[in-house]
Motif scaffolding. Structure first.
Motif, short mmCIF file in Angstrom:
data_model
loop_
_atom_site.label_atom_id
_atom_site.label_comp_id
_atom_site.label_asym_id
_atom_site.label_seq_id
_atom_site.Cartn_x
_atom_site.Cartn_y
_atom_site.Cartn_z
N GLU A 196 80.56 129.37 68.45
CA GLU A 196 80.20 128.17 69.21
C GLU A 196 80.66 128.28 70.68
O GLU A 196 81.77 128.76 70.93
N ALA A 225 85.06 126.47 73.36
CA ALA A 225 84.74 125.18 72.74
C ALA A 225 85.66 124.06 73.21
O ALA A 225 85.33 122.88 73.10
N PHE A 226 86.85 124.44 73.74
CA PHE A 226 87.80 123.40 74.18
C PHE A 226 87.92 123.31 75.70
O PHE A 226 88.73 122.54 76.20
N LYS A 262 74.13 120.18 68.07
CA LYS A 262 75.21 119.81 67.14
C LYS A 262 75.22 118.31 66.88
O LYS A 262 75.21 117.50 67.82
N PHE A 271 83.13 116.85 68.13
CA PHE A 271 84.56 116.81 67.83
C PHE A 271 85.35 116.18 68.98
O PHE A 271 85.00 116.36 70.15
N GLU A 297 84.60 116.77 73.64
CA GLU A 297 83.19 116.93 73.30
C GLU A 297 82.56 115.60 72.84
O GLU A 297 81.39 115.32 73.15
N CYS A 323 80.53 124.24 63.84
CA CYS A 323 81.95 123.88 63.83
C CYS A 323 82.28 122.61 63.05
O CYS A 323 82.24 122.60 61.83
N TYR A 324 82.58 121.52 63.73
CA TYR A 324 83.04 120.27 63.10
C TYR A 324 82.06 119.79 62.02
O TYR A 324 82.46 119.12 61.07
N ARG A 373 82.82 119.79 58.23
CA ARG A 373 83.55 118.74 57.50
C ARG A 373 82.64 117.69 56.88
O ARG A 373 83.13 116.73 56.28
N GLY A 406 84.22 127.25 67.06
CA GLY A 406 85.38 127.55 67.91
C GLY A 406 86.55 126.82 67.26
O GLY A 406 87.11 125.89 67.84
N TRP A 407 86.86 127.21 66.05
CA TRP A 407 87.82 126.48 65.21
C TRP A 407 89.25 126.81 65.63
O TRP A 407 89.59 127.98 65.79
N PRO A 408 90.12 125.82 65.79
CA PRO A 408 91.49 126.11 66.24
C PRO A 408 92.39 126.67 65.13
O PRO A 408 92.23 126.31 63.96
N ARG A 421 94.24 124.55 62.36
CA ARG A 421 93.62 124.05 61.12
C ARG A 421 92.86 125.17 60.40
O ARG A 421 91.82 124.95 59.79
O1 LIG Z 1 87.26 120.10 62.63
C1 LIG Z 1 88.07 120.84 63.18
O2 LIG Z 1 89.22 120.94 62.78
C2 LIG Z 1 87.67 121.65 64.37
C3 LIG Z 1 86.38 121.21 64.95
C4 LIG Z 1 86.16 121.78 66.30
O3 LIG Z 1 87.03 122.38 66.88
C5 LIG Z 1 84.85 121.65 66.95
O4 LIG Z 1 83.92 121.13 66.36
O5 LIG Z 1 84.72 122.08 68.12
#
Ligand SMILES: O=C(O)CCC(=O)C(=O)O
Length: 265
Positions: free
Chosen positions: A41, A47-48, A112, A116, A122, A147-148, A151, A172-174, A177
């Motif tokens: 992503e 992503a951040f 998307k 998140f 975002e 990414c998000y 969930r 771009g998952w941290p 988590r």
């Molecule tokens: O859900 C998460 O823990 C990460 C999601 C995320 O970093 C994102 O969607 O950019």
């Protein structure tokens, strides 16, 4: 089907232009060894890296589109090119994933849906996509997610309803988590009896270390391959026919009662 998940390191000491060149050449390197290449992503910015979203936003057919279309054509691969901050001609920004065919044509674009950040980042800078997107690959139908989204199981059930047998997650998952990432990738595979190809990024940007650990899971929930923490190309070969076999031998999807229109019983 041979897949290469390119877990790109996104660090701040590399400019967007240099990273674009580097990623193009990594995609080209997959020629002859992959049918499908998947990228993370928002790898152009990170992503951040919220402060870059507006300044680096591109029209759909901007510089990343051009570079990835060419790289897919040069390598002769299907390319899920990760996502870009897309500026819609009407103004809003979207986190938009691009998929190219081996002749460099755009096969799918997915904005998307689940953004998140709760009331920051975002979630406030980008607008939400509204459409579920699948793409027909040579041996499988793939659902495109970011990414998000991972969930939100109802999204994946929706994609299965549209025929998806492979679920692609570009992320771009941290690192913080990481346990959720692997667990959710396996859960989406098991509950949907589908392959999950989950490609994350490595490195650290905006103070957020990335989890890496891209993973490919089969329809039985077994991990076929998993990357480490750093930049890496995860190569996995899988048989898309396993989805039909699994769904026939253990037909749990047929027992769904809710969310079907009209309800089955
Ligand atoms: O859900 C998460 O823990 C990460 C999601 C995320 O970093 C994102 O969607 O950019």
């Amino acid at each position: 089907m041979r897949a290469s998940l390119i877990q790109i390191a996104v660090n701040e000491d590399e400019s967007v232009n240099s990273r674009r060149d580097r990623v193009s050449s990594l995609v080209r390197d997959q020629a002859g060894s992959a049918d499908l290449v998947v990228l993370p992503e928002l790898w152009p910015t990170g992503a951040f890296a919220y402060e870059l979203f507006a300044s680096e936003a591109e029209p759909l057919e901007g510089p990343t589109f051009e570079a990835m279309s060419k790289a897919a054509r040069d390598a002769g691969v299907w390319l899920h090119a990760g996502s870009i901050p897309e500026r819609d001609p009407d103004g809003p920004l979207y986190n938009t994933a691009l998929v190219f065919s081996p002749d460099g044509e755009l096969a799918a674009a997915y904005r998307k849906i689940h953004r998140f950040g709760f009331d920051k980042g975002e979630a406030v800078l980008m607008s939400a996509g509204r459409e579920l997107v699948t793409v027909r690959l040579p041996e499988t139908v793939a659902g495109v997610t970011t990414c998000y989204d991972l969930r939100f199981p109802e999204l994946y059930r929706g994609l299965v309803g549209l025929g998806a047998e492979t679920l692609i997650v570009s992320a771009g998952w941290p690192e913080r988590r990481r346990a959720h990432w692997t667990l959710l990738a396996q859960a989406r595979a098991v509950e949907n009896q589908a392959f999950v190809l989950a490609c994350g990024s490595a490195g650290t940007h905006a103070g957020v270390p990335q989890a890496g650990h891209s993973v490919v899971v089969d329809p039985w929930g077994e991990v076929l391959g998993e990357a480490g923490a750093g930049e890496e190309v995860l190569r996995v070969e899988f048989d898309p026919g396993r989805v039909g076999e699994t769904r026939e031998q253990f037909p749990a999807l047929k027992d769904r009662l809710l969310g079907l229109d009209p309800p089955r019983r």
